[in-house]
Structure formats: structure tokens, C-alpha cells
Design an enzyme around this catalytic site. Structure first.
Site, mmCIF file in Angstrom:
data_model
loop_
_atom_site.group_PDB
_atom_site.id
_atom_site.type_symbol
_atom_site.label_atom_id
_atom_site.label_comp_id
_atom_site.label_asym_id
_atom_site.label_seq_id
_atom_site.Cartn_x
_atom_site.Cartn_y
_atom_site.Cartn_z
ATOM 1 N N HIS A 222 -36.178 -57.098 -110.289
ATOM 2 C CA HIS A 222 -37.051 -55.928 -110.418
ATOM 3 C C HIS A 222 -38.269 -56.021 -109.505
ATOM 4 C CE1 HIS A 222 -39.397 -53.047 -113.191
ATOM 5 N NE2 HIS A 222 -38.329 -52.399 -112.810
ATOM 6 N N LYS A 224 -40.779 -55.920 -106.276
ATOM 7 C CA LYS A 224 -41.008 -55.062 -105.108
ATOM 8 C C LYS A 224 -42.040 -55.769 -104.235
ATOM 9 C CE LYS A 224 -39.999 -52.097 -108.673
ATOM 10 N NZ LYS A 224 -40.189 -52.323 -110.121
ATOM 11 N N ASP A 229 -45.751 -60.191 -91.091
ATOM 12 C CA ASP A 229 -46.359 -61.231 -90.253
ATOM 13 C C ASP A 229 -47.042 -62.327 -91.072
ATOM 14 O OD1 ASP A 229 -45.445 -59.942 -88.027
ATOM 15 O OD2 ASP A 229 -47.339 -58.947 -87.564
ATOM 16 N N HIS A 400 -45.504 -44.650 -114.153
ATOM 17 C CA HIS A 400 -44.646 -45.819 -113.961
ATOM 18 C C HIS A 400 -45.475 -47.075 -113.705
ATOM 19 C CE1 HIS A 400 -41.450 -48.162 -111.651
ATOM 20 N NE2 HIS A 400 -40.775 -47.773 -112.717
ATOM 21 N N LYS A 402 -47.695 -50.407 -114.055
ATOM 22 C CA LYS A 402 -47.655 -51.566 -114.951
ATOM 23 C C LYS A 402 -48.977 -52.309 -114.777
ATOM 24 C CE LYS A 402 -43.193 -51.075 -113.163
ATOM 25 N NZ LYS A 402 -42.616 -50.218 -114.126
ATOM 26 N N ASP A 407 -61.713 -56.038 -120.472
ATOM 27 C CA ASP A 407 -63.171 -56.211 -120.440
ATOM 28 C C ASP A 407 -63.792 -55.843 -119.099
ATOM 29 O OD1 ASP A 407 -63.067 -57.029 -123.053
ATOM 30 O OD2 ASP A 407 -63.286 -59.164 -122.624
#
Length: 482
Positions: A222, A224, A229, A400, A402, A407
Site C-alpha cells: 500500500h 506510495k 536523485d 482519503h 491518513k 497537541d
């Protein structure tokens, strides 16, 4: 009648054997074991086939190895950092990082997540802005481009990205693309024909040996990641597809969170890509070279740990990071996630935070992309309401992101949802950020999103229809294996 009785007896014996193997050999947690036992006994034979497809335990296997990591000196740096943190001699450049040294110690010890403190971070919440910036960085690449996505679609964005990668490969830049077999199931090898012709390399994570059957389809990479470079790294929630630009009418605007990082944290992102790449290939393994890990100039002062987790690991590292963040909160916890299916430990930690006077706000979508997951999410969100949390339903499209912000000081952004799939089954990666400025920016984005959301009240939740209650009950029962 006699043949039928024998057949039923055989099926019962077979199912019992499968159940025994599952409980005593796989050593799963109780909730997952019970869910699979229900499947095995209520759907004989078919339940076993489902178990073969979705129930394998990979924790016994050491899947990711890269001996060249020693050439980076990472092991020595980790040992030194861990020792200095433990004996209080480590020099934290950030007071925020110093405050959370226990969490940093945990990630160093259990995940080899080196703390780096010279990073510059750019936050993206819009897909168009993220991919425009990414394409510009690809255009400027000089040595290599490493790109890894769970979903890579052969639509306009996918074609545009492959075209840009092909152009760079023709210029002599080393291009490597890695995608997940299940997430990118609509892709065919011919989609990358021109890229391969230009000496670009493409690999598939956990490919199916049979076109329609993949015994490891339940374990999805999952992650990404993009590394350019060795000095620019991307990590976050956006995949490659037109819907991530808000072009799918069924979802509308796509609200996500992605980071562009420059600094030594890019080395950790690069190492993760190489581990995944070398697992996926036998012929084109990546060996160490200094160009892959160039010396990083001091471009910023953000302290970051890149933390990864997966079903091959003994520890649920990202979940443990979430737990530590939640338990350390003294004022506020802001969570955005498309799927909220916490295990008992996360749910209890959030309830305790609420009951302790910590402001807990959770934002989830108002529409499902996976129906069972959506109804289970609503069920758990409703339970959290009773403890005093505030739940927001995002209505400006599909959220979508996450993200967790605690604080106004620390944050986590990455690929892991607040669900048992991300904690136990998926290969995930998150950036844990010890930076007040970044945490504040993510908090401000949350506040802006609240204006595009409706608050779910206890009164409204109690009045939901009987049909919705049934959907929630069934989905929650299956939540350990969703």
C-alpha cells in the site's frame, strides 16, 4: 444417504483440521481467529478457499533483505543514536523531538527508523498541485527516478506520468517503477512498452502466477513513494489515477495528504524502495552506489522518522506509533482517515483520551468506496461518540488523508489507515514528524475541512435506520478480516 453422510463427515473433519491449523500454527489474535472460524464453519470448503486467498500469515517469512545496507553505515548510526538517546547524551536540535524521545526510541529500536533533523517538508492536500510538482521534479531529474504506487491506472494521469518517465529514460536517467498487482489490477505490461524500450524498468509486487488467482492478494503493498536523485522524496496518500485529481463524478473532489521531503529522511525513503524493489525482482536487483544516497545539504530543520510496517514483521510499528501519540496527548488529537476500524487497543486509547479531557476529533468520508468498510467505520465512530469525541463527516467529495496531529506539536502522515488491514495485512509507510510548524499547518487544514463537513451527533446516530444498524452489525463482525 450413506454417501451424503460420509461426505458431510469428511467436510466437517476437513474444516476442523483447518481450524486447528489456523489457531495453533498461525497464532493469530483472538478476534481474527474467531472471524475466520465463523467463515470456515458457516461456509464449508468455500471458507477454506477464502482462507487460502485472504488468510495466510506472512510473519514467519523474512521477505526484505538488502546486505548492501551495511555500506550506508545505517547499522552503526542506529546503534549510536539508540545508545545516546538512552543515556541522555543525544543532542536534539528540536525541543519538540526531545519531548517525544520515548517514541523516537521505540521507532529506532523496533523499526530501525533513524531520526533525521535537517529536513524541509512541503504539504500537499490537492492532487493537481501534488502531481504538477512531481512532474516538474521528474523533469529536472539527473540520475534516477524511483516510483512506487499501490494503484497505478492507465488513464490520462497515468499516461502523462509514464510519458514523462519515458522521456527521462531516453535521456539516460535510470527509471524504476514498482506497483502492486492487486491495486493496479487493470494494468497490463504493454502499458509500459515505450518506457521499457527506453531502458526503463518495471516490476510488480506479489504478481499472480495465474491470471485470475493470486494466493497472496490479501497482502498489498500500500506504499506510495517517489525518490528523485536521492535528494527528493514523496510519501503520502495519493495514488496515480484521474480520480485523485477530482475527475471521478462518483467521488467528486479528492481530499488527501502527501508530503514532499528534502533532507536526510530521503535516505530512509530510498532504502525502503530498494527493499521493496529487490523483493519484487530477481534479475534487476539494486546494489549500493553513492549516487543513490548523496550527501544531503541542510535545507530545513524538521525532525522526521520514516516508519514502515507489514505482515512480515513481528511488531505493528505504525500502529504502535499511533498508540504512543494518542497516549501522550494532553490537549488534542485530530485524526483524518477514510477507514476507521480500530482494534481494541486503539479504540480504548482514544476513549481514555476523551474521558481524560483530551479533545478528540475524527473526520471520515460521507460516502463509501468499500461498503462493508464504510459501515464498520460508522459503527466504530458511533461508539467513540459516546466517550465524548467529535465526529465530522466530510461532504466536499472523498477524504482519503491518513493524518494524525497531537497537541499541535507532532504529526503522522503516510499510507496507513486507522484499520486492522493497515496494522496487520498491508505493507505501509508513514512519516512521523516532530515539528510544531508542520503540525500546525496540518491542524489548520483540518479546521478548514471542518467547514466542509457536518458533525455527527449522538442524537443523529441513535436515530439511524434499522437497515443501517444491520449493515453496521454485519460489517463490524467481519471487521477483523476486512
Amino acid at each position: 444417504m450413506e454417501i451424503g453422510s460420509i461426505l458431510l463427515g469428511f467436510i466437517f473433519l476437513l474444516n476442523t483440521s483447518f481450524a486447528i491449523v489456523m489457531i495453533f500454527r498461525e497464532r493469530r489474535d483472538a478476534s481474527s481467529s474467531w472471524a475466520w472460524l465463523l467463515v470456515l464453519f458457516f461456509i464449508p470448503l468455500l471458507g477454506f478457499l477464502l482462507y487460502l486467498l485472504f488468510g495466510q500469515n506472512l510473519s514467519r517469512y523474512r521477505m526484505f533483505q538488502w546486505e548492501d545496507r551495511k555500506k550506508l553505515g545505517i547499522d552503526k548510526l542506529l546503534a549510536t543514536q539508540l545508545e545516546e538517546i538512552r543515556n541522555n547524551s543525544f543532542v536534539f536540535k528540536s525541543e519538540t523531538a526531545k519531548k517525544y524521545k520515548q517514541m523516537i526510541n521505540m521507532h529506532v529500536l523496533n523499526n530501525d527508523a533513524l531520526l533525521t533533523d535537517n529536513n524541509e517538508v512541503e504539504i500537499f492536500t490537492d492532487g493537481n498541485e501534488k502531481f504538477e510538482t512531481l512532474l516538474k521534479d521528474i523533469e529536472q531529474a539527473k540520475h534516477h527516478i524511483h516510483l512506487q504506487y499501490y494503484i497505478f491506472k492507465k488513464d490520462e494521469l497515468g499516461k502523462r506520468l509514464v510519458s514523462a518517465l519515458t522521456k527521462k529514460a531516453e535521456q539516460g536517467v535510470k527509471v524504476r517503477v514498482l506497483y502492486d498487482d492487486l491495486g493496479s489490477r487493470s494494468l497490463r505490461p504493454r502499458f509500459f512498452k515505450e518506457l521499457r524500450k527506453a531502458e526503463g524498468e518495471v516490476e510488480v509486487f506479489f504478481p499472480s502466477k495465474l491470471r485470475w488467482i493470486n494466493l497472496r492478494l490479501n497482502y498489498r503493498n500500500h506504499r506510495k513513494l517517489v525518490i528523485i536523485d536521492g535528494s527528493i522524496g514523496y510519501v503520502g496518500g495519493f495514488n496515480v489515477g484521474d480520480e485523485y485529481l477530482g475527475l471521478d463524478p462518483s467521488f467528486g473532489y479528492w481530499r488527501d495528504t502527501h508530503l514532499k521531503i528534502q533532507g536526510t529522511a530521503v535516505h530512509a525513503i530510498q532504502a525502503r524502495f530498494i527493499l521493496d524493489w529487490n523483493q519484487a525482482t530477481e534479475k534487476r536487483v539494486i546494489s549500493y552506489s553513492p549516487e543513490l544516497f548523496p550527501e544531503q545539504p541542510i535545507t530545513g530543520d524538521s525532525s522526521i522518522q520514516i516508519v514502515t510496517s507489514g505482515p512480515d514483521s513481528e511488531w505493528e510499528q505504525i500502529k504502535n506509533g499511533y498508540m504512543k501519540m494518542i497516549s501522550s496527548a494532553s490537549e488534542s488529537i485530530y485524526i483524518q482517515t477514510p477507514y476507521f476500524i480500530p482494534d481494541a487497543s486503539i479504540l480504548d486509547a482514544l476513549k481514555i483520551a476523551c474521558l481524560s479531557g483530551v479533545e478528540v476529533k475524527l473526520m471520515i468520508p460521507d460516502k463509501p468506496d468499500h461498503p462493508f468498510v464504510y459501515w464498520a467505520t460508522l459503527s466504530y465512530a458511533g461508539e467513540l461518540l459516546k466517550s465524548g469525541a467529535k465526529i465530522y463527516i466530510y461532504e466536499n467529495g472523498f477524504i482519503h488523508a491518513k493524518t494524525i496531529v497531537v497537541d499541535h506539536e507532532i504529526a503522522s502522515v503516510g499510507t496507513a489507515n486507522i484499520d486492522m488491514r493497515s496494522f496487520k495485512l498491508n505493507f505501509e509507510v508513514n512519516a512521523f514528524l516532530y515539528d510544531v510548524d508542520i503540525a500546525t499547518k496540518l491542524y489548520e487544514s483540518f479546521i478548514e475541512d471542518m467547514e466542509k463537513s457536518r458533525q455527527l451527533t449522538i442524537e443523529a446516530y441513535v436515530q439511524r435506520s434499522r437497515t443501517i444498524k444491520i449493515k453496521e452489525s454485519v460489517s463490524r463482525l467481519l471487521s477483523p478480516i476486512l
